[in-house]
Motif scaffolding. Structure first.
Motif, PDB file in Angstrom:
ATOM      1  N   TYR A 144     139.043 -51.925 -16.778  1.00  0.00           N
ATOM      2  CA  TYR A 144     139.386 -51.303 -15.507  1.00  0.00           C
ATOM      3  C   TYR A 144     139.093 -52.302 -14.387  1.00  0.00           C
ATOM      4  O   TYR A 144     139.987 -52.736 -13.663  1.00  0.00           O
ATOM      5  CB  TYR A 144     138.598 -50.002 -15.331  1.00  0.00           C
ATOM      6  CG  TYR A 144     138.826 -49.274 -14.020  1.00  0.00           C
ATOM      7  CD1 TYR A 144     139.351 -49.899 -12.906  1.00  0.00           C
ATOM      8  CD2 TYR A 144     138.512 -47.929 -13.901  1.00  0.00           C
ATOM      9  CE1 TYR A 144     139.563 -49.223 -11.710  1.00  0.00           C
ATOM     10  CE2 TYR A 144     138.720 -47.241 -12.704  1.00  0.00           C
ATOM     11  CZ  TYR A 144     139.234 -47.899 -11.620  1.00  0.00           C
ATOM     12  OH  TYR A 144     139.435 -47.230 -10.449  1.00  0.00           O
ATOM     13  N   THR A 145     137.822 -52.739 -14.281  1.00  0.00           N
ATOM     14  CA  THR A 145     137.436 -53.591 -13.148  1.00  0.00           C
ATOM     15  C   THR A 145     138.223 -54.910 -13.154  1.00  0.00           C
ATOM     16  O   THR A 145     138.555 -55.441 -12.091  1.00  0.00           O
ATOM     17  CB  THR A 145     135.915 -53.845 -13.181  1.00  0.00           C
ATOM     18  OG1 THR A 145     135.255 -52.572 -13.220  1.00  0.00           O
ATOM     19  CG2 THR A 145     135.450 -54.595 -11.959  1.00  0.00           C
TER      20      THR A 145
ATOM     21  N   GLY B  45     132.297 -53.556 -14.581  1.00  0.00           N
ATOM     22  CA  GLY B  45     132.697 -54.954 -14.432  1.00  0.00           C
ATOM     23  C   GLY B  45     131.719 -55.905 -15.099  1.00  0.00           C
ATOM     24  O   GLY B  45     130.947 -55.525 -15.973  1.00  0.00           O
TER      25      GLY B  45
ATOM     26  N   LYS C   4     143.250 -40.931 -13.131  1.00  0.00           N
ATOM     27  CA  LYS C   4     142.546 -39.734 -13.607  1.00  0.00           C
ATOM     28  C   LYS C   4     143.498 -38.596 -13.938  1.00  0.00           C
ATOM     29  O   LYS C   4     143.237 -37.795 -14.830  1.00  0.00           O
ATOM     30  CB  LYS C   4     141.540 -39.266 -12.551  1.00  0.00           C
ATOM     31  CG  LYS C   4     140.367 -40.222 -12.382  1.00  0.00           C
ATOM     32  CD  LYS C   4     139.500 -39.834 -11.211  1.00  0.00           C
ATOM     33  CE  LYS C   4     138.389 -40.850 -10.976  1.00  0.00           C
ATOM     34  NZ  LYS C   4     137.435 -40.996 -12.057  1.00  0.00           N
TER      35      LYS C   4
ATOM     36  N   ASN D 201     141.065 -38.417 -21.598  1.00  0.00           N
ATOM     37  CA  ASN D 201     139.602 -38.370 -21.558  1.00  0.00           C
ATOM     38  C   ASN D 201     139.181 -37.071 -20.863  1.00  0.00           C
ATOM     39  O   ASN D 201     139.642 -36.775 -19.759  1.00  0.00           O
ATOM     40  CB  ASN D 201     139.126 -39.615 -20.780  1.00  0.00           C
ATOM     41  CG  ASN D 201     137.618 -39.698 -20.652  1.00  0.00           C
ATOM     42  OD1 ASN D 201     136.977 -38.765 -20.192  1.00  0.00           O
ATOM     43  ND2 ASN D 201     137.060 -40.834 -21.042  1.00  0.00           N
TER      44      ASN D 201
ATOM     45  N   LYS E 185     132.752 -40.629 -26.070  1.00  0.00           N
ATOM     46  CA  LYS E 185     132.326 -41.676 -25.129  1.00  0.00           C
ATOM     47  C   LYS E 185     130.882 -41.369 -24.747  1.00  0.00           C
ATOM     48  O   LYS E 185     130.591 -40.410 -24.022  1.00  0.00           O
ATOM     49  CB  LYS E 185     133.247 -41.716 -23.900  1.00  0.00           C
ATOM     50  CG  LYS E 185     133.041 -42.970 -23.054  1.00  0.00           C
ATOM     51  CD  LYS E 185     134.190 -43.213 -22.094  1.00  0.00           C
ATOM     52  CE  LYS E 185     133.991 -44.455 -21.241  1.00  0.00           C
ATOM     53  NZ  LYS E 185     135.098 -44.743 -20.342  1.00  0.00           N
TER      54      LYS E 185
ATOM     55  N   GLY F 176     133.391 -55.177 -18.440  1.00  0.00           N
ATOM     56  CA  GLY F 176     133.443 -56.574 -18.010  1.00  0.00           C
ATOM     57  C   GLY F 176     134.532 -57.415 -18.632  1.00  0.00           C
ATOM     58  O   GLY F 176     134.484 -58.641 -18.520  1.00  0.00           O
TER      59      GLY F 176
ATOM     60  N   ALA G 295     139.563 -45.311 -18.920  1.00  0.00           N
ATOM     61  CA  ALA G 295     139.612 -44.083 -18.121  1.00  0.00           C
ATOM     62  C   ALA G 295     139.111 -44.335 -16.712  1.00  0.00           C
ATOM     63  O   ALA G 295     138.260 -45.192 -16.486  1.00  0.00           O
ATOM     64  CB  ALA G 295     138.750 -43.011 -18.787  1.00  0.00           C
TER      65      ALA G 295
ATOM     66  N   SER H  24     138.814 -39.120 -16.299  1.00  0.00           N
ATOM     67  CA  SER H  24     138.468 -37.893 -16.989  1.00  0.00           C
ATOM     68  C   SER H  24     139.094 -36.673 -16.314  1.00  0.00           C
ATOM     69  O   SER H  24     139.075 -36.550 -15.093  1.00  0.00           O
ATOM     70  CB  SER H  24     136.953 -37.701 -16.989  1.00  0.00           C
ATOM     71  OG  SER H  24     136.324 -38.699 -17.762  1.00  0.00           O
TER      72      SER H  24
HETATM   73  C1  LIG Z   1     136.083 -46.547 -10.463  1.00  0.00           C
HETATM   74  C2  LIG Z   1     135.777 -46.171 -11.874  1.00  0.00           C
HETATM   75  C3  LIG Z   1     136.008 -44.865 -12.291  1.00  0.00           C
HETATM   76  C4  LIG Z   1     135.725 -44.510 -13.608  1.00  0.00           C
HETATM   77  N1  LIG Z   1     135.994 -43.236 -14.021  1.00  0.00           N
HETATM   78  C5  LIG Z   1     135.783 -42.892 -15.314  1.00  0.00           C
HETATM   79  C6  LIG Z   1     136.082 -41.592 -15.764  1.00  0.00           C
HETATM   80  O1  LIG Z   1     136.575 -40.733 -15.015  1.00  0.00           O
HETATM   81  N2  LIG Z   1     135.814 -41.296 -17.065  1.00  0.00           N
HETATM   82  C7  LIG Z   1     135.303 -42.212 -17.947  1.00  0.00           C
HETATM   83  O2  LIG Z   1     135.097 -41.904 -19.111  1.00  0.00           O
HETATM   84  N3  LIG Z   1     135.025 -43.475 -17.527  1.00  0.00           N
HETATM   85  C8  LIG Z   1     135.248 -43.819 -16.252  1.00  0.00           C
HETATM   86  N4  LIG Z   1     134.961 -45.098 -15.836  1.00  0.00           N
HETATM   87  C9  LIG Z   1     134.408 -46.069 -16.799  1.00  0.00           C
HETATM   88  C10 LIG Z   1     135.513 -46.960 -17.371  1.00  0.00           C
HETATM   89  O3  LIG Z   1     136.389 -46.193 -18.168  1.00  0.00           O
HETATM   90  C11 LIG Z   1     134.924 -48.098 -18.208  1.00  0.00           C
HETATM   91  O4  LIG Z   1     134.237 -47.542 -19.316  1.00  0.00           O
HETATM   92  C12 LIG Z   1     133.964 -48.968 -17.415  1.00  0.00           C
HETATM   93  O5  LIG Z   1     134.361 -49.134 -16.083  1.00  0.00           O
HETATM   94  C13 LIG Z   1     133.762 -50.349 -18.044  1.00  0.00           C
HETATM   95  O6  LIG Z   1     134.934 -51.113 -17.979  1.00  0.00           O
HETATM   96  P1  LIG Z   1     135.198 -52.243 -16.853  1.00  0.00           P
HETATM   97  O7  LIG Z   1     133.975 -53.079 -16.783  1.00  0.00           O
HETATM   98  O8  LIG Z   1     136.399 -52.975 -17.320  1.00  0.00           O
HETATM   99  O9  LIG Z   1     135.435 -51.520 -15.562  1.00  0.00           O
HETATM  100  C14 LIG Z   1     135.211 -45.466 -14.516  1.00  0.00           C
HETATM  101  C15 LIG Z   1     134.968 -46.769 -14.067  1.00  0.00           C
HETATM  102  C16 LIG Z   1     135.249 -47.130 -12.771  1.00  0.00           C
HETATM  103  C17 LIG Z   1     134.984 -48.546 -12.331  1.00  0.00           C
END
Ligand SMILES: Cc1cc2nc3c(=O)[nH]c(=O)nc-3n(C[C@H](O)[C@H](O)[C@H](O)COP(=O)(O)O)c2cc1C
Length: 365
Positions: free
Chosen positions: A329-330, A277, A73, A146, A221, A308, A69, A93
């Protein structure tokens, strides 16, 4: 991914992080509306192998890697994101009402740590607008939606308004989702993020959603905590609500000491928000392991894990720790769209190395 890492990323990283995000989303949205770019992406990026197939709460998935997520969005780019080879895409979300989120700047990169600092505060167009978009452009891949409480000073976090907020977006969107994830603690909504620290409120929310007649599996979550007692209590609450299918772990608020950050404190001080990340990988993995121990193997709950992941080995580790699906995501920001193919190809090599017939066999192994 040399093309992305050598040519595209340096250009994107010259832009302000939020502008770069908006640009990539716009390109994905526009290209995803046409058949040819989708077909090209699918050919170039998708990995199809029966050993990657799995199921999440009864939802058949082509592979266990999903988009987390926050990237999309409002569900604008699911055509292209689906074509990129993700086994599922989670949008949001989304909240009941539109929200502008926090003031800018609110997105930063920490390249030395392969991390992102995010303080968006869940800006989104609101459930009705997202529902209209999903009606017009249904998803070709399994879609998670989400949901979060609207971030708006005019709508403070008080019961029962919070439950009504989730219930409104749930009622608007559940029929367009394969699953719904409830974001119970956005780390960047300072006024809201601790609301569910009083755990009976999770029970109250689920009781309210039960009255909406849930037709899809629901994931919680959670605010990350290393307190196994708290996690145990949350699982016990979920036990009373058969539509709860599992758990995910959100980012911790701020910069806890045990994140693996090497960026200078003065740099980090200019970046308010939560870290995504590489720096959160071990932090999330430790909680994932505890949660898996609590729910046990063969439980009715599935675990979704993000934090990560940018290689097959990272994804494999999370599966071993008990995740049924892994999200990122990252990793997309640092490695580009080819990260999906790279993760899945490496995952297949690891299955072969360790003699597993399918990714589902690795879960909790
Ligand atoms: C820029 C950004 C925006 C995010 N927005 C949301 C969000 O709106 N809702 C949510 O549940 N998680 C959000 N997350 C968390 C991600 O869904 C994920 O749980 C988290 O970044 C860990 O994954 P990653 O290390 O691959 O980025 C966001 C993360 C990032 C980096």
């Amino acid at each position: 991914m040399p093309l992305y890492e050598d040519a595209v990323r340096p250009l994107l990283f010259r832009l302000d992080a939020e502008r770069a995000h908006e640009l990539t989303l716009r390109v994905s949205e526009l290209s995803g509306r046409a058949t040819i770019p989708r077909r090209v992406a699918r050919r170039a990026l998708r990995v199809q192998d029966p050993r990657l197939r799995t199921t999440l709460a009864g939802i058949p998935l082509e592979n266990p890697l999903g988009l987390a997520a926050g990237f999309d969005k409002n569900g604008r780019a699911i055509g292209m994101l689906g074509a990129m080879g993700f086994g599922h895409v989670e949008i949001g979300s989304v909240s009941a009402w539109p929200s502008d989120g926090n003031p800018r700047p609110r997105l930063f990169r920490i390249p030395e740590d392969r991390g992102i600092v995010v303080a968006y505060g869940v800006p989104n167009e609101g459930a009705a607008a997202v529902r209209r978009r999903l009606d017009a452009h249904p998803s070709a891949v399994p879609l998670g939606v989400n949901l979060v409480k609207t971030n708006d000073p005019a709508r403070p976090a008080v019961a029962p308004d919070v439950y009504e907020d989730y219930a409104a977006s749930f009622a608007a969107l559940q029929d367009r989702a394969h699953y719904v994830a409830l974001n119970l603690s956005c780390p960047n909504s300072a006024a809201d993020r601790d609301f569910f620290d009083e755990l009976p409120r999770i029970d109250a929310l689920l009781t309210r959603l039960a009255a909406c007649g849930p037709r899809v599996p629901v994931f919680l979550k959670l605010k990350p905590t290393r307190d196994a007692g708290v996690l145990r209590e949350i699982v016990a609450i979920a036990d009373g609500h058969p539509f709860v299918a599992g758990f995910a772990i959100n980012l911790p608020a701020g910069k806890p000491d045990d994140l693996r950050l090497t960026a200078p404190p003065a740099t980090l001080a200019r970046m308010p928000g939560a870290v995504g990340g590489k720096p959160v990988e071990e932090y999330v993995n430790a909680i994932l392991a505890t949660l898996h121990e609590i729910v046990g193997r063969d439980s009715r709950y599935a675990l979704m894990a993000a934090g990560g992941v940018s290689s097959g080995a990272d994804a494999y580790r999370k599966l071993q720790l008990g995740a049924t699906v892994v999200q990122l995501y990252t990793g997309l920001v640092y490695r580009g769209p080819g990260v999906v193919r790279a993760v899945l190809t490496d995952l297949l090599a690891l299955l072969e190395r360790d003699g597993f017939e399918s990714v589902a066999d690795v879960v909790g192994a």
